[in-house]
Motif scaffolding. Structure first.
Motif, PDB file in Angstrom:
ATOM      1  N   ASP A  45       0.731  -1.257   0.011  1.00 55.09           N
ATOM      2  CA  ASP A  45      -0.060   0.007  -0.072  1.00 55.09           C
ATOM      3  C   ASP A  45       0.968   1.303   0.016  1.00 55.09           C
ATOM      4  N   ALA A  46       1.818   1.174   0.758  1.00 53.92           N
ATOM      5  CA  ALA A  46       2.653   2.251   0.900  1.00 53.92           C
ATOM      6  C   ALA A  46       3.496   2.751  -0.541  1.00 53.92           C
ATOM      7  N   ARG A  47       4.105   1.609  -1.033  1.00 52.34           N
ATOM      8  CA  ARG A  47       4.692   1.872  -2.341  1.00 52.34           C
ATOM      9  C   ARG A  47       3.814   2.160  -3.460  1.00 52.34           C
ATOM     10  N   TYR A  48       2.615   1.760  -3.280  1.00 55.24           N
ATOM     11  CA  TYR A  48       1.598   2.216  -4.322  1.00 55.24           C
ATOM     12  C   TYR A  48       1.059   3.755  -4.237  1.00 55.24           C
ATOM     13  N   VAL A  49       1.249   4.341  -2.925  1.00 54.11           N
ATOM     14  CA  VAL A  49       1.060   5.635  -2.865  1.00 54.11           C
ATOM     15  C   VAL A  49       1.907   6.484  -3.492  1.00 54.11           C
TER      16      VAL A  49
ATOM     17  N   VAL B  79      12.138   5.324   5.332  1.00 55.72           N
ATOM     18  CA  VAL B  79      12.809   4.388   4.487  1.00 55.72           C
ATOM     19  C   VAL B  79      12.397   2.722   5.230  1.00 55.72           C
ATOM     20  N   LEU B  80      12.844   2.576   6.361  1.00 55.64           N
ATOM     21  CA  LEU B  80      12.481   1.251   7.033  1.00 55.64           C
ATOM     22  C   LEU B  80      11.075   0.969   7.003  1.00 55.64           C
ATOM     23  N   THR B  81      10.144   1.851   7.305  1.00 59.11           N
ATOM     24  CA  THR B  81       8.581   1.427   7.638  1.00 59.11           C
ATOM     25  C   THR B  81       7.702   1.568   6.379  1.00 59.11           C
ATOM     26  N   ARG B  82       8.475   2.390   5.134  1.00 61.21           N
ATOM     27  CA  ARG B  82       7.207   2.587   4.025  1.00 61.21           C
ATOM     28  C   ARG B  82       7.962   2.302   2.629  1.00 61.21           C
TER      29      ARG B  82
ATOM     30  N   ILE C 279       8.819  -4.462   9.754  1.00 60.98           N
ATOM     31  CA  ILE C 279       7.643  -5.373  10.265  1.00 60.98           C
ATOM     32  C   ILE C 279       8.151  -6.696   9.478  1.00 60.98           C
ATOM     33  N   GLU C 280       9.231  -6.979   8.915  1.00 56.90           N
ATOM     34  CA  GLU C 280       9.835  -8.365   8.255  1.00 56.90           C
ATOM     35  C   GLU C 280      10.573  -8.727   8.799  1.00 56.90           C
ATOM     36  N   THR C 281      11.167  -8.405  10.088  1.00 58.83           N
ATOM     37  CA  THR C 281      12.458  -8.877  10.867  1.00 58.83           C
ATOM     38  C   THR C 281      12.082  -8.866  12.220  1.00 58.83           C
ATOM     39  N   PHE C 282      12.714  -9.717  12.797  1.00 63.72           N
ATOM     40  CA  PHE C 282      12.330  -9.656  14.363  1.00 63.72           C
ATOM     41  C   PHE C 282      12.971  -8.672  15.076  1.00 63.72           C
ATOM     42  N   ASP C 283      14.098  -8.104  14.613  1.00 64.56           N
ATOM     43  CA  ASP C 283      14.615  -6.902  15.329  1.00 64.56           C
ATOM     44  C   ASP C 283      13.895  -5.631  14.847  1.00 64.56           C
TER      45      ASP C 283
ATOM     46  N   GLY D 192      14.110  -3.941  12.345  1.00 66.88           N
ATOM     47  CA  GLY D 192      14.961  -3.058  11.494  1.00 66.88           C
ATOM     48  C   GLY D 192      16.090  -2.265  12.075  1.00 66.88           C
ATOM     49  N   THR D 193      16.241  -2.460  13.683  1.00 68.04           N
ATOM     50  CA  THR D 193      17.117  -1.893  14.273  1.00 68.04           C
ATOM     51  C   THR D 193      18.527  -2.119  13.974  1.00 68.04           C
ATOM     52  N   ARG D 194      18.921  -3.492  13.407  1.00 66.20           N
ATOM     53  CA  ARG D 194      20.307  -3.947  13.166  1.00 66.20           C
ATOM     54  C   ARG D 194      20.419  -3.372  11.712  1.00 66.20           C
ATOM     55  N   SER D 195      19.468  -3.080  10.902  1.00 61.17           N
ATOM     56  CA  SER D 195      19.844  -2.499   9.583  1.00 61.17           C
ATOM     57  C   SER D 195      19.953  -0.952   9.613  1.00 61.17           C
TER      58      SER D 195
END
Length: 574
Positions: free
Chosen positions: A177-181, A498-501, A507-511, A513-516
């Motif tokens: 959805d975010a990429r579509y917007v 970048v990390l959320t949208r 939402i796709e990693t257990f951390d 996104g903090t390690r990236s």
């Protein structure tokens, strides 16, 4: 068409140009409806601008169930008009407007009773398919089919044997959805619209009763520490497309709205693909609504809830009770139950529902409304993601009705989004493309699904700097080039964007996104001109956001969850 680039220089230039000359239409709100409205207006030949206080799709439009669908449950409510409209839009998106972003997805509906339930549910799904065909845009998706228990378990071995006596399988569609917007905004810009995110409207300009523009604060660039640049943007018509913030925006003109919007919270869980053994998505009936289990790359999305929300709109929080509710409902049919430890990501979003007679938000209308509360201002609210284009058309129709000149009819039904043209040819040649650039074909497929024929722009970054062809550490679904591209072409201004949208690492990693985070910030710094201090600040803000979200998800109810989530400051205070 011009270039569809949303880089830092293009954003500054857009604000300057919007302030230099009166626009025909200015859209306030950068969700799917606002972006669609900007595209509709500019493709009718109108000078158009769009501003968004935070990031593109930062609100509801990045936190949906990711479905493009007619809404089977609305058939049961006898809302045939909404279903027919949504099914037509689903077909347009799949076949013509955005085949690179919108893709078919199968769903299995387990039957628990014999006889009447198969007849009742089967009749509904058959009508759903028939209505799709009747719109003229129903081809391209397989028709529904009836399955025995054995056939259903073959498609979804994860189901308990005693949880069903048979099943129905039908098809809908899904997207990011975010990429579509952001792609919608880029398409509008390619036709000449001016677009700026992180540009907050603080008031309306008035001449007597008439609205003649807005006052905007640039939250990114100022004249000095603590001083933000401000602009006055004048327009013949202003369109308020702010979703759950509609009532707040209306309050700026001290006018009582002709309708009210209530927020309904829906939460979703993300779990790894290997935790649910199935080749198909699932749709389950609950006592309140329906529950979806949706394939999402190497993950499943499970949702959603539907509860009233009257707390912070910018950061709706998922409570422990919300998470337990979804796990309990999905575990009713799974042979191997899910636990909290299986949950990689959690996100919460707010639906903008038109206030009605019903106290339960699950029964409020998903229809949309357009109003002209004062001269010069159009308000559009309600609706659902799938029908954004119809909402946009109605909003622009209302705006042009008040213009003095003759304006062309809506043509967005015929306008593919950037990246759609040439997508099918590139997809057919994906193996050859992979050989040319030295990437695995699965990686090229991933890029084509995200960028379509714009993939060449991403690959050009890798050709200029081969190091950008490496996977991002701790989030190897994405290449480093995609992080850079998010800033140079897609309007990302902060690490959270970048990390959320632009990606879904949060939402796709257990951390979460903090390690990236630090490597992403380093890649962004070269484009956005950050020094080491700014890199540290971005990482710190993101880590606090994740910490606050985790804390909120341990709280027993909405109020305590909201208080915990608000413990993290915004990267850019509003």
């Amino acid at each position: 068409m011009r270039t569809a680039t949303l880089g830092p220089a293009e954003r500054t230039r857009a604000l300057t140009r919007m302030a230099d000359k009166e626009l025909d239409v200015l859209v306030v709100g950068g969700g799917v409806v606002g972006a669609g409205t900007a595209l509709d207006a500019v493709t009718r030949g109108l000078s158009t601008g769009i501003v968004e206080a935070r990031d593109w799709a930062a609100g509801t439009s990045s936190r949906s169930s990711k479905l493009i669908h007619g809404g089977l449950r609305y058939l049961e409510m006898l809302d045939f008009g909404l279903v027919r409209e949504a099914l037509k839009e689903r077909g347009l998106l799949l076949q013509r407007l955005a085949p690179h972003l919108v893709r078919p997805v199968p769903f299995l509906y387990p039957l628990r009773g014999r006889g009447w339930e198969r007849w009742y549910a089967g009749s509904g799904v058959a009508l759903y398919d028939a209505m799709a065909l009747a719109t003229g845009h129903g081809h391209g998706l397989p028709r529904h089919r009836h399955l025995s228990r054995r056939g259903a378990l073959r498609a979804a071995p994860a189901l308990k044997k005693d949880a069903l006596v048979g099943a129905l399988q039908y098809y809908d569609a899904f997207n990011d959805d975010a990429r579509y917007v952001s792609t919608l905004v880029r398409t509008a810009v390619s036709y000449g619209a001016h677009a700026a995110n992180r540009a907050r409207v603080t008031g309306f300009l008035r001449e007597g009763e008439r609205v003649v523009g807005v006052r905007v604060v640039d939250l990114e660039e100022g004249r000095g520490p603590g001083e933000f640049a401000t602009y006055e943007i004048r327009a013949k018509q202003v369109v308020n497309a702010t979703g759950v913030w509609t009532d707040d925006t209306q309050a700026m003109i001290a006018e009582r709205g002709q309708f009210h919007v209530r927020a309904s919270k829906g939460i979703h869980l993300v779990v790894p693909k290997d935790r649910i053994h199935s080749s198909t998505g699932l749709i389950l009936r609950t006592e309140k609504s329906v529950l979806f289990v949706i394939p999402w790359g190497r993950h499943w999305i499970i949702g959603t809830t539907d509860t009233p929300w009257d707390l912070d709109k910018a950061h709706p929080a998922a409570s422990s009770a919300d998470i337990d509710y979804l796990l309990e409902r999905v575990n009713e049919v799974l042979a191997v139950p899910l636990t909290r430890d299986d949950v990689e990501g959690v996100y919460a979003g707010l639906r903008p529902l038109l206030a009605g007679e019903s106290e339960a938000t699950s029964k409020l209308s998903r229809e949309h409304t357009v109003a002209h509360p004062v001269p010069g201002l159009v308000v559009v609210a309600g609706g659902k993601y799938t029908t954004y284009r119809v909402m946009a058309k109605d909003a622009v129709d209302a705006a042009v009705h008040a213009l003095d000149t003759r304006v062309a009819e809506c043509c967005t039904e015929e306008i593919p989004l950037v990246g759609a043209e040439g997508y099918h040819a590139l997809w057919n040649a994906r193996a050859r493309l992979a050989d040319r650039v030295g990437l695995h074909v699965a990686r090229v497929e991933h890029l084509l699904h995200r960028y379509g024929s714009l993939v060449d722009e991403v690959l050009r970054l890798i050709e200029d700097d081969p190091a950008l062809g490496e996977p991002l550490p701790c989030a190897d679904d994405y290449l480093k080039a995609e992080i850079v591209y998010a800033c140079t072409h897609e309007g990302a201004r902060h690490l959270e964007d970048v990390l959320t949208r632009r990606t879904r690492i949060s939402i796709e990693t257990f951390d979460r996104g903090t390690r990236s985070a630090r490597e992403c910030a380093r890649l962004m710094a070269g484009v956005l001109g950050w020094d080491r201090e700014q890199v540290d600040l971005e990482v710190e803000h993101y880590e606090k956001r994740v910490e606050a979200e985790r804390e909120s998800q341990l709280q027993p109810d909405d109020r305590t969850a909201d208080a915990a989530r608000l413990g993290a400051p915004d990267t850019v205070p509003l």
